[in-house]
Design an enzyme around this catalytic site. Structure first.
Site: not given
Length: 315
Positions: A101, A177, A250
């Site tokens: 990701t 995502k 993140k």
């Protein structure tokens, strides 16, 4: 492409190792990680551990990246100072599957650099956790053109129980995502807030989890992380690290970043992001993300008596 493409897996972390192990039962697999114990685990499962990412890619038809962030993607692909990266040996016409990701813009930039070398890119971030990765039961969302997707299919079909093609460009999978991570990150934060409140009200967190996980307030994240949040307050070892807290630092950064670029307000995601940042600041970056509950209700704190208990009294 052969129905059994030689596949190089770069990154043997919580998701990479079970994916590589599962693939090794069906395909010729080489894999690289900086961790010697993880390479040994793969070798025991039938994979071949090389010395560098470049060595891993020498015979590869497909390279699957399962690293943490964009910096690791660039190092794995292009090496440090242009040496020992996958692209040093990967032949034109091969395919890179990006399962990490990293966000839409990073995926597009990476794909453009690979295209200049004649290498296809399939943007295919994964979701489902380590157990499902080892069983080939992942949700995979894909951004890729038809040619690249066809080349990657023999690998993706082994890993995914649900594969959704979002669009024809690298970055399209990353966009979906980000939506997935918005929901997952908010659900974990909400679960932590609920159990912190339960402790504050003098309720047994284990009873709360077992009761609510079966009802309308339940979610996958509540059922999955809730027991580990309970474990965080028990005497004994910390919960097993199945997903590090700093991964959500993140990922929620990616979520809020793409939302800002799209001029879409995401107040719940922003609040959850702050909670993960607080957890990181408290030294929990490498702990399981369920440990974020201890930011809201510290382990050392005593649960107060319920206001309706005999000791607390009522007025």
């Amino acid at each position: 492409m052969t129905p059994r493409p030689h596949t190089a897996v770069i990154g043997l972390g919580a998701m990479g190792l079970p994916m590589a192990t599962h693939l090794a039962a069906h395909l010729p697999v080489t894999a690289y990680d900086i961790s010697e114990p993880r390479l040994a685990q793969l070798a025991a499962a039938g994979g071949t551990p090389p010395a560098t990412p470049a060595d891993a890619a020498v015979e590869a038809d497909v390279v699957l990246l399962a690293v943490r962030d964009q910096q690791q993607v660039e190092t794995a692909l292009f090496g440090e100072n242009g040496e020992n990266g996958v692209t040093a040996t990967l032949r034109p016409g091969a395919t890179v599957i990006l399962t990490s990701t990293v966000g839409p813009e990073a995926a597009r930039t990476t794909a453009a650099r690979l295209a200049d070398l004649g290498v296809h890119t399939v943007d295919a971030p994964v979701s489902g956790g380590p157990v499902r990765a080892g069983n080939g039961d992942l949700l995979i969302v894909v951004g890729a053109d038809d040619k690249a997707l066809d080349l990657a299919r023999p690998v993706l079909d082994l890993l995914a129980s649900t594969l959704t093609v979002v669009g024809p460009r690298p970055g399209d999978g990353q966009a979906l995502k980000a939506i997935n991570q918005l929901l997952a990150g908010v659900h974990i934060a909400a679960a932590a807030e609920a159990l912190a409140l339960a402790r504050g009200l003098g309720l047994d967190p284990a009873t709360v989890v077992e009761s609510l996980r079966h009802g309308a307030a339940g979610s996958f994240m509540f059922a999955d992380r809730g027991p580990r949040m309970v474990q965080a307050y028990e005497d004994g070892p910390d919960p097993e690290v199945k997903s590090r807290l700093d991964i959500f630092v993140k990922d929620m950064g990616i979520v809020t970043g793409v939302a800002k670029d799209a001029h879409v307000p995401v107040p719940l995601a922003s609040a959850a992001q702050q909670l993960y940042l607080l957890g990181e600041a408290a030294g929990l970056a490498a702990h399981d993300d369920s440990s974020v509950v201890t930011v809201l209700s510290p382990k050392s704190s005593k649960s107060p008596k319920s206001p309706n208990s005999p000791e607390g009294g009522t007025r």
